[in-house]
Scaffold this active site. Structure first.
Site, mmCIF file in Angstrom:
data_model
loop_
_atom_site.group_PDB
_atom_site.id
_atom_site.type_symbol
_atom_site.label_atom_id
_atom_site.label_comp_id
_atom_site.label_asym_id
_atom_site.label_seq_id
_atom_site.Cartn_x
_atom_site.Cartn_y
_atom_site.Cartn_z
ATOM 1 N N THR A 218 0.825 -1.212 0.000
ATOM 2 C CA THR A 218 0.000 0.000 0.000
ATOM 3 C C THR A 218 0.863 1.267 0.000
ATOM 4 O O THR A 218 0.663 2.167 -0.811
ATOM 5 C CB THR A 218 -0.913 -0.011 1.249
ATOM 6 O OG1 THR A 218 -1.586 -1.261 1.269
ATOM 7 C CG2 THR A 218 -1.912 1.107 1.230
ATOM 8 N N ARG B 244 6.905 -10.412 -4.819
ATOM 9 C CA ARG B 244 5.900 -10.671 -5.863
ATOM 10 C C ARG B 244 6.316 -10.070 -7.199
ATOM 11 O O ARG B 244 7.178 -9.194 -7.243
ATOM 12 C CB ARG B 244 4.555 -10.068 -5.441
ATOM 13 C CG ARG B 244 4.000 -10.651 -4.161
ATOM 14 C CD ARG B 244 2.923 -9.767 -3.579
ATOM 15 N NE ARG B 244 3.442 -8.477 -3.142
ATOM 16 C CZ ARG B 244 2.718 -7.501 -2.629
ATOM 17 N NH1 ARG B 244 1.415 -7.650 -2.490
ATOM 18 N NH2 ARG B 244 3.255 -6.358 -2.247
ATOM 19 N N LYS C 155 6.354 2.283 11.873
ATOM 20 C CA LYS C 155 6.285 2.718 13.273
ATOM 21 C C LYS C 155 6.719 1.631 14.257
ATOM 22 O O LYS C 155 7.276 1.927 15.309
ATOM 23 C CB LYS C 155 4.889 3.222 13.613
ATOM 24 C CG LYS C 155 3.774 2.209 13.420
ATOM 25 C CD LYS C 155 2.740 2.648 12.429
ATOM 26 C CE LYS C 155 1.870 1.469 12.064
ATOM 27 N NZ LYS C 155 0.683 1.791 11.330
ATOM 28 N N GLY D 175 0.485 9.610 9.773
ATOM 29 C CA GLY D 175 0.395 9.490 8.307
ATOM 30 C C GLY D 175 0.947 10.712 7.590
ATOM 31 O O GLY D 175 2.128 11.039 7.690
ATOM 32 N N ASP E 271 -0.801 0.390 18.409
ATOM 33 C CA ASP E 271 -0.347 1.272 17.323
ATOM 34 C C ASP E 271 -0.226 2.735 17.798
ATOM 35 O O ASP E 271 0.862 3.317 17.680
ATOM 36 C CB ASP E 271 -1.319 1.126 16.127
ATOM 37 C CG ASP E 271 -1.018 2.102 15.018
ATOM 38 O OD1 ASP E 271 -0.111 1.836 14.226
ATOM 39 O OD2 ASP E 271 -1.694 3.155 14.949
ATOM 40 N N LYS F 3 3.170 5.197 18.414
ATOM 41 C CA LYS F 3 3.294 6.533 17.808
ATOM 42 C C LYS F 3 3.546 7.603 18.880
ATOM 43 O O LYS F 3 4.392 8.480 18.691
ATOM 44 C CB LYS F 3 2.040 6.849 17.000
ATOM 45 C CG LYS F 3 1.922 5.975 15.736
ATOM 46 C CD LYS F 3 0.551 6.092 15.103
ATOM 47 C CE LYS F 3 0.417 5.289 13.828
ATOM 48 N NZ LYS F 3 -0.961 5.131 13.381
#
Ligand code: HSE
Length: 405
Positions: free
Chosen positions: A11, A44, A100, A129, A196, A200
Site C-alpha cells: 500500500t 511478488r 512505526k 500518516g 499502534d 506513535k
C-alpha cells in the site's frame, strides 16, 4: 541525480512510487536534483505495472549498488526491515520509513548507526500518516519547551468511534464493516487494543522530551470495551469518546497513556472524526497548536515518506537535527496520582450503594436514559486513578467506566 530504492511494493510502497512519478517535476525542483527510483524490492511480480522494469526480488542488488543513496523502507514489521535498514545505514545509504513498529522498537539504535555513517534515518510517516508532525517538532517548534503532546493517532479506531456515534451501532458491527471497507486489518488488534497509537506517542514523546520512551511502559487501553450504551451517555452529555494518546510533563515527571476519554466540545480534538488524525501540542511560548490531516492511506502516508526522500536528498552528506538524541531511556511517572472525573455505569438497583462508595460526602448526580431502564450512570467527583480503582474494586459492580479528559 540521486538514486533511490523502495523496499516493499504494498500500500505505502506503491503510493511512494506513484507520488514520485506524479509530482516528479516539483519534487526534483524541491530536492535540488533529480530523484530516480532504481529498484523496487518485493517478493511478488507485478506484470503490466510500470514498476516491473525496476523490480528486484533480491535485497543484495540494492545493498551492493553504491549508486543507491536513499532507501525507502515501507515493508512494515521488525524482520527483515530491521536488518535491511541497519545494513543500508552502515553502507552509507539514507533510509526513509513509515515503519512505526521498527522506529518505536529500534529507532534510537538506528539513528545512532545513521550518525556513525554520516547519513540520515527519517521517519515522518511513522506518526500521523501525512501530517507533518515530526518535522514540525524537529524543525519548527525548536524555540519552545513543549510540555504536552496529545493526539488522535489511529485512523481505524477514530473511524469506528465516529461511526458508533453517528449511527448508534455497536462496536462489533462497526468493526466488521470497517474491515469490509479496508479501514481495519483482518487482525485488528494493533489498532483496537491501541498498541499502534502507543508506539506513535512513544516516538513523538521521545522527540519532544529527548530521551527514549518505551511504548511498552505506556499505560495502554484500547476501545474493545466501548459499547453503544457508553456512546449514548457521552452524546447525551454533549461529549465525544476519543482514543487519546498523551505524553505530558507533570511535577512527578513525564506521564504517558493511551485510552478512550470523554472529550468536551471545547477540546481541540473534539471535532476530529472518521479516519482523520490530529495532534495537539502545547509549548511554553507557543501556547496551543493543532495539526490535523489524513493519518493513514496510501498517498497521504507516501506524501510524508517522499517529503523525507526530498529531505534526504537535500541533506546529502549532512546530518539533519532530531530531538530524540539521548541514549538513556525515559522513566515514565505513574499515572496513579492523576486526578480526574469518571463516567460510571451501574445497575439501577445499585444506585444507593454507589452513592456511599463514590460520593460519601454528598449525592451523585444520576443520569438516566429513557431507553435503558435497567441501568443508570453518574459522574464521580475528581478522584485519583488509584482512589477510583480502589473504590470500583470494592464496589465490584461497575458496568463500565470512562475517564473525562
Ligand atoms: N492502522 C493505522 C491507523 C495505519 O489506523 O491509523 C496508519 O498508521
Amino acid at each position: 541525480m540521486i538514486k533511490a530504492a523502495i523496499l516493499g511494493y504494498g500500500t505505502v510502497g506503491s503510493g511512494v512510487y506513484s507520488v514520485l512519478e506524479s509530482n516528479k517535476r516539483l519534487i526534483n525542483e524541491r530536492a535540488g536534483q533529480e530523484i530516480e527510483v532504481k529498484y523496487v524490492l518485493d517478493l511478488r511480480d507485478f506484470p503490466d505495472d510500470p514498476v516491473e522494469k525496476v523490480l528486484t526480488h533480491d535485497f543484495e542488488d540494492i545493498i551492493n549498488d553504491p549508486e543507491v543513496k536513499i532507501v525507502v523502507e515501507v515493508m512494515g514489521g521488525i524482520n527483515p526491515a530491521f536488518d535491511f535498514t541497519r545494513r543500508c545505514l552502515e553502507e552509507g545509504k539514507n533510509v526513509c520509513t513509515s515503519n512505526k513498529e521498527l522506529v518505536a522498537e529500534h529507532g534510537l539504535e538506528l539513528m545512532k548507526t545513521a550518525r556513525e555513517n554520516d547519513v540520515n534515518y527519517f521517519f515522518e510517516a511513522s506518526c500521523g500518516g501525512g501530517i507533518p508532525i515530526i518535522r514540525a517538532l524537529n524543525d519548527c517548534l525548536t524555540a519552545d519547551d513543549i510540555d504536552e503532546i496529545t493526539g488522535i493517532l489511529n485512523g481505524t479506531t477514530n473511524y469506528i468511534l465516529t461511526e458508533m456515534t453517528e449511527k448508534g451501532t455497536g462496536f462489533s458491527k462497526v468493526l466488521k464493516s470497517a474491515q469490509e471497507l479496508g479501514y481495519a486489518e483482518r487482525d485488528p488488534s494493533a489498532d483496537i487494543d491501541a498498541f499502534d497509537p502507543a508506539r506513535k506517542i512513544a516516538i513523538l514523546a521521545s522527540i519532544v522530551f529527548g530521551s527514549s520512551v518505551d511504548y511498552k511502559d505506556i499505560y495502554t487501553e484500547g476501545i474493545r470495551k466501548i459499547s453503544a450504551e457508553d456512546i449514548k451517555y457521552a452524546t447525551t452529555l454533549g461529549y465525544a469518546i476519543k482514543l487519546l494518546a498523551t505524553a505530558k510533563r507533570t511535577p512527578d515527571g513525564v506521564m504517558a497513556y493511551v485510552a478512550p476519554f470523554l472529550v468536551d466540545p471545547t477540546h481541540p480534538l473534539f471535532p476530529i472524526n472518521g479516519v482523520m488524525n490530529a495532534v495537539y501540542v502545547h509549548g511554553n511560548m507557543l501556547g496551543d497548536a493543532v495539526f490535523t490531516g489524513a493519518g493513514a492511506g496510501s498517498l497521504p502516508t507516501a506524501s510524508a515518506v517522499v517529503a523525507d526522500v526530498i529531505d534526504a536528498a537535500r541533506h546529502d552528506g549532512k546530518r539533519a537535527y532530531c530531538g530524540w538524541r539521548h541514549d538513556e531511556k525515559l522513566a515514565l511517572a505513574s499515572s496513579g496520582n492523576v486526578k480526574r472525573k469518571y463516567l460510571v455505569r451501574i445497575s439501577t438497583e445499585d444506585e444507593g450503594e454507589a452513592n456511599k462508595v463514590f460520593s460519601p460526602e454528598g449525592f451523585l448526580d444520576i443520569i438516566s436514559l429513557g431507553e435503558l431502564e435497567e441501568e443508570v450512570a453518574f459522574i464521580t467527583p475528581e478522584l485519583t486513578e488509584e482512589d477510583f480503582e480502589a473504590r470500583a474494586k470494592g464496589f465490584g459492580k461497575v458496568i463500565s467506566r470512562i475517564r473525562f479528559c
